[in-house]
Design a protein around this motif. Structure first.
Motif, PDB file in Angstrom:
ATOM      1  N   SER A 120     -11.485  41.894 -14.714  1.00 23.01           N
ATOM      2  CA  SER A 120     -12.574  40.707 -15.254  1.00 23.01           C
ATOM      3  C   SER A 120     -12.425  40.420 -16.630  1.00 23.01           C
ATOM      4  CB  SER A 120     -14.028  41.182 -14.704  1.00 23.01           C
ATOM      5  OG  SER A 120     -13.982  41.336 -13.516  1.00 23.01           O
ATOM      6  N   GLN A 158     -16.916  36.947 -11.642  1.00 24.32           N
ATOM      7  CA  GLN A 158     -17.222  37.794 -10.409  1.00 24.32           C
ATOM      8  C   GLN A 158     -18.763  37.737 -10.157  1.00 24.32           C
ATOM      9  OE1 GLN A 158     -16.019  41.837 -11.400  1.00 24.32           O
ATOM     10  NE2 GLN A 158     -16.229  42.571  -9.354  1.00 24.32           N
ATOM     11  N   ASP A 177     -12.533  35.383 -10.114  1.00 24.52           N
ATOM     12  CA  ASP A 177     -12.632  36.675 -10.051  1.00 24.52           C
ATOM     13  C   ASP A 177     -13.420  37.343  -8.721  1.00 24.52           C
ATOM     14  OD1 ASP A 177     -12.918  39.257 -10.808  1.00 24.52           O
ATOM     15  OD2 ASP A 177     -14.085  39.029 -12.452  1.00 24.52           O
ATOM     16  N   GLU A 178     -12.840  37.699  -8.041  1.00 25.93           N
ATOM     17  CA  GLU A 178     -13.236  38.072  -6.730  1.00 25.93           C
ATOM     18  C   GLU A 178     -13.832  37.206  -5.774  1.00 25.93           C
ATOM     19  OE1 GLU A 178     -14.506  42.138  -6.132  1.00 25.93           O
ATOM     20  OE2 GLU A 178     -13.662  42.826  -7.937  1.00 25.93           O
TER      21      GLU A 178
END
Ligand SMILES: Nc1ncnc2c1ncn2[C@@H]1O[C@H](COP(=O)(O)OP(=O)(O)OP(=O)(O)O)[C@@H](O)[C@H]1O
Ligand SMILES: [Mg+2]
Lengths: 500, 334
Positions: free
Chosen positions: A45, A87, A166-167
């Motif tokens: 991240s 994220q 991010d994810e």
């Protein structure tokens, strides 16, 4: 070879005295999907935030088309065509879906906002994602996966040259993930450079062109995806050999520890009944929105519910989380940011909040709290640079571990875990699976809600499947297959679709 | 996030320590030095006692307010509540003279009534806020008007006075003390110390901070959110009762203008002390420092004739705003 659109040259980064990135080089090319993988806290991240202009690196350069850049603000980065999906969500909860999608680039008509146009465009974007949301709905009222879809719609609407995610799939189900991957392919074909992280290696294998592996802030590998198997990736991430992901299943005992009969949660669940046995790992599967979370929140007293709930044969006082906890029943939420952790408070205060009375006579024994934190950091392998840091500064996966530690500190007999490994790396996943099965072996009982079917299948000795707020069926033992579960999960919703 | 804080986190930490933790304390020390320089009488026993005793009413209330604000609430009604409690207490004591006679038992009964009335008033606020789910600002804005008007009505537009003989008996509670420290100061000190202990070292204090920081998380962590929130208002109401007990012997009367603007002073003291207005973090010792800062400004302006005492309010206002700005500085450094 095409030239890189965005690259990093010798990037290092420190938070205070703690260095999290070490001399990282990286390049991202137009029209490629690049996966960034690594353990929790490896620095993914952080690296993405540096690429996205959210964070200025301590050392090194960010290059845009070969020229060093330093974005003064997010607006600058966005103007250069670099869009990032975080994220942790970046949505304004009190605003509507439409307002979020157009936040900062509202459409005007004369002096007024052009709501009509914005709603229409929002609707088109959401339709592209196959996500039937009303743009006028408040974001605080929609589910976590839907929020992710809104984030994605927001990014799609901004015509990115570089899209950093991010994810993005951590909170999505298979079906939603498929839709997202389709969109990613579409963007790739249009020449967008896409960087994304995921702990789901099968997905990486499927969609990515190249992979970069980070371990403890160092770039340890970069390769075309064809050259690596999932196993290679996992081992590069953790830096050691990995054995089987799932432990052996324990055999449940006959004794019923939790019996739910005819539970109705108004607006969500109709007439649900199930039993949980001592030493059992019971899986709950279903599509997102099938009501698994709402059912369990009803069971532990977080939502008003009618029906009977018996813990160890004794009726549970309704509507009281405390009574449930005292009866040995706890629930670990899927929404760690809004419901799980106090992000602005220390690890210690978060850890003991649920079981605070165990640390209190008249005053809180803060030394005992400190010891508990030391134990938790060890047992759950929480990687915190500094144990006095705020929970919000932990990496996503480590927040999840802290939440797990907090829940287990209450020494429950029955644990309901909602999405136990959301955003957790493969090595830690293995630890958590081991942990769950050890709990069962010790005679505790665990309910696992998960949208990752392999997880439910690998862990549970019995799986309850839910569909549209009802229990659609149950599969057991050797009958637990992806197929059987999906058929139950879809069957009812299809029949309903016909009825409408 | 700014580059400076990224590049020099060590310095940022130091700055946070300075402004956030020590800021109010430094301001207090500066004020004391300033006062001593401007007027030699400033540090005299008489003046110090006077300042502290006058701070005690607001101070006792502000300690309770710290809990309310930490848990994400606000109470605008405390000033009128104090007036109302004083009015009820005086009426009650006067009317009991025939039965209890003028003596200690009557004063004890009066104190009991004050505490019970304050407690009940706080309960009412808390009930409407946490059980009926009306916003704290609205509820206490309403009850502020209600109590103010009730006390005016009880006094029939004038002043409620304690029976003269009874008053002379009660007076020492404000004017006398123990080992040269007057009672209001002692009570304030006890309340403050207990408050600090409760905030820092008990589950209740921790729960208040958790509720203020994120109510959902608190609920999911088996915190009895409604009950804790109600308790903060009840605690505050009770402390308003205690403050009134110390206040009534000073003038021996209550009227529609008793306790006007106390709520704002109490809230200001809490904020100056470093408690976060939107909740989640509170410290009682900071509130004590905040109260002292406010009354010292008043005192210094009265003693030294450089700036007109009429500007007192303006200076206090500037300080409150400054305190909040410093709080925000700290936020962005995180
Ligand atoms: N603001 C911050 N202050 C202090 N430390 C931080 C901060 N942000 C991140 N860290 C630390 O930096 C390290 C890397 O964090 P990062 O969020 O980049 O990990 P990650 O690879 O994304 O992990 P995950 O898979 O769990 O999301 C972690 O040890 C984290 O605790
Ligand atoms: Mg991360």
């Amino acid at each position: 070879m095409t030239e890189a659109v965005l690259s990093l040259d010798g990037i290092s980064h420190r938070f205070g005295p703690i260095q999290v990135l070490f001399d990282v080089d990286f390049d991202l090319r137009p029209g490629e999907v690049h996966a960034l993988i690594g353990e929790n806290g490896a620095g993914k991240s952080t690296m993405m935030k540096i690429l996205g202009g959210y964070l200025a690196p301590s050392e090194g350069d960010v290059l845009l088309e070969g020229k060093p850049v330093r974005f003064a603000s997010l607006r600058d980065a966005e103007a250069a065509g670099i869009i990032m999906i975080h994220q942790e969500f970046n949505l304004a909860l009190q605003l509507t879906v439409e307002e979020n999608i157009f936040l900062g680039r509202e459409l005007w008509r004369g002096p007024f906002l052009d709501h009509k146009a914005m709603q229409a465009q929002s609707r088109t974007l959401l339709e592209r994602l196959n996500c039937p949301l009303d743009p006028r709905e408040k974001v605080s009222n929609i589910s976590v996966p839907s929020r992710q879809m809104v984030e994605i719609a927001k990014a799609l609407g901004r015509n990115a040259r570089v899209l950093i995610m991010d994810e993005p799939t951590a909170v999505l189900t298979n079906r939603e993930t498929d839709i997202l991957l389709e969109q990613i392919e579409r963007l790739r074909a249009a020449g967008t450079a896409i960087l994304y992280t995921s702990h789901k290696l099968d997905e990486v294998k499927r969609i990515a062109d190249r992979v970069t592996v980070l371990r403890d802030g160092h770039r340890v590998k970069q390769a075309d995806v064809g050259q690596l198997t999932e196993h290679d990736m996992a081992e590069a991430m953790v830096g050691r050999e990995l054995s089987d992901l799932f432990p052996d299943k324990a055999t449940p005992q006959d004794e019923t520890v939790l019996e739910v009969k005819g539970l109705t949660v108004p607006g969500h669940i109709k007439d649900a009944s199930f039993k949980l046995h001592r030493g059992e790992v019971l899986g709950f599967a279903g599509l997102v929105g099938s009501g698994r979370t709402e059912l369990m929140e009803g069971v532990v007293g977080l939502r008003p519910a009618t029906g009977s709930i018996k813990v160890g044969g004794k009726a549970l006082k309704p509507g009281s989380v405390l009574a449930a906890r005292e009866a040995g029943l706890v629930y670990l939420t899927e929404d760690r940011k809004e419901k799980g952790l106090l992000l602005g408070k220390s690890l210690r205060e978060n850890l003991t909040l649920l079981a605070l009375d165990r640390f209190t006579r008249v005053a809180i024994d803060s030394r005992a709290e400190d010891r508990a934190l030391t134990r938790a950091i060890e047992e759950f392998d929480i990687r915190a640079g500094d144990r006095r840091m705020m929970a919000g500064n932990l990496s996503g996966g480590n927040q999840q571990k802290l939440l797990l530690a907090k829940t287990m500190l209450a020494e429950p007999d029955i644990v309901i875990i909602d999405e136990p490994t959301r955003g957790i790396d493969i090595g830690t996943k293995q630890q958590i699976y081991g942990f769950i099965s050890r709990l069962a072996a010790q005679g505790k009982s665990v309910i696992v809600i998960s949208s990752e079917l392999p997880e439910v299948i690998g862990l549970a000795s019995r799986v309850v499947v839910m569909a549209s707020g009802r229990i659609a069926g149950e599969v057991e033992g050797a009958n637990i297959t992806e197929d059987a579960i999906l058929r139950l999960a879809m069957g009812l919703s299809e029949r309903r679709a016909e009825a409408v | 996030m700014t580059e400076a804080t990224l590049g020099a986190p060590g310095r940022a930490k130091l700055r946070r320590l300075n402004f956030h933790v020590l800021g109010p304390l430094l301001a207090l020390i500066v004020l004391i030095i300033l006062g001593a320089m401007l007027n030699p009488n400033f540090l005299s026993y008489g003046n110090v006692t006077n300042v502290l005793a006058r701070s005690a009413f607001i101070g006792i209330i502000a300690v309770g307010m710290t809990f309310v604000i930490t848990a994400g609430g606000i109470d605008l009604s405390v000033g009128s509540m104090a007036a109302f409690v004083a009015g009820v207490m005086i009426l009650f004591m006067n009317s009991l003279i025939p039965y209890l006679g003028i003596g200690i038992p009557l004063i004890m009964a009066g104190m009991g009534v004050a505490i019970i009335t304050g407690f009940a008033a706080g309960w009412m606020n808390g009930f409407l806020i946490s059980k009926v789910n009306i916003e704290a600002f609205i509820v206490t804005l309403g009850s502020m008007g209600i109590y103010r008007s009730l006390v005016t009505w009880l006094a029939d537009g004038g002043t409620l006075s304690l029976d003269f003989e009874l008053r002379s008996l009660y007076r020492p509670v404000y004017y006398d003390g123990f080992l040269g420290v007057s009672w209001p100061i002692i009570v304030f000190a006890i309340v403050a110390i207990l408050g600090e202990l409760v905030m820092r070292h008990t589950a209740f204090g921790r729960h208040c901070a958790a509720i203020g920081a994120n109510e959902q998380v608190a609920r999911y962590s088996a915190v009895k959110v409604d009950r804790a929130r109600m308790a903060t208002y009840m605690l505050l109401g009770m402390l308003v009762g205690v403050a009134t007990i110390m206040y009534v012997p000073r003038l021996g009367s209550a009227s529609g203008s008793t306790g006007v603007l106390w709520e704002l002073e109490a809230i200001a003291a809490v904020i100056i002390g470093g408690t976060v207005l939107k909740g989640g973090y509170g410290r009682v010792w900071g509130t004590v420092v905040g109260v002292l800062i406010l009354s010292l400004i008043d005192n210094i302006l009265n003693l030294a004739s450089i700036v007109s005492p009429y500007l007192n309010g303006a200076i206090q206002g500037v300080i409150v705003i400054l305190a909040v700005v410093l709080q925000r500085e700290n936020k962005s450094a995180d």
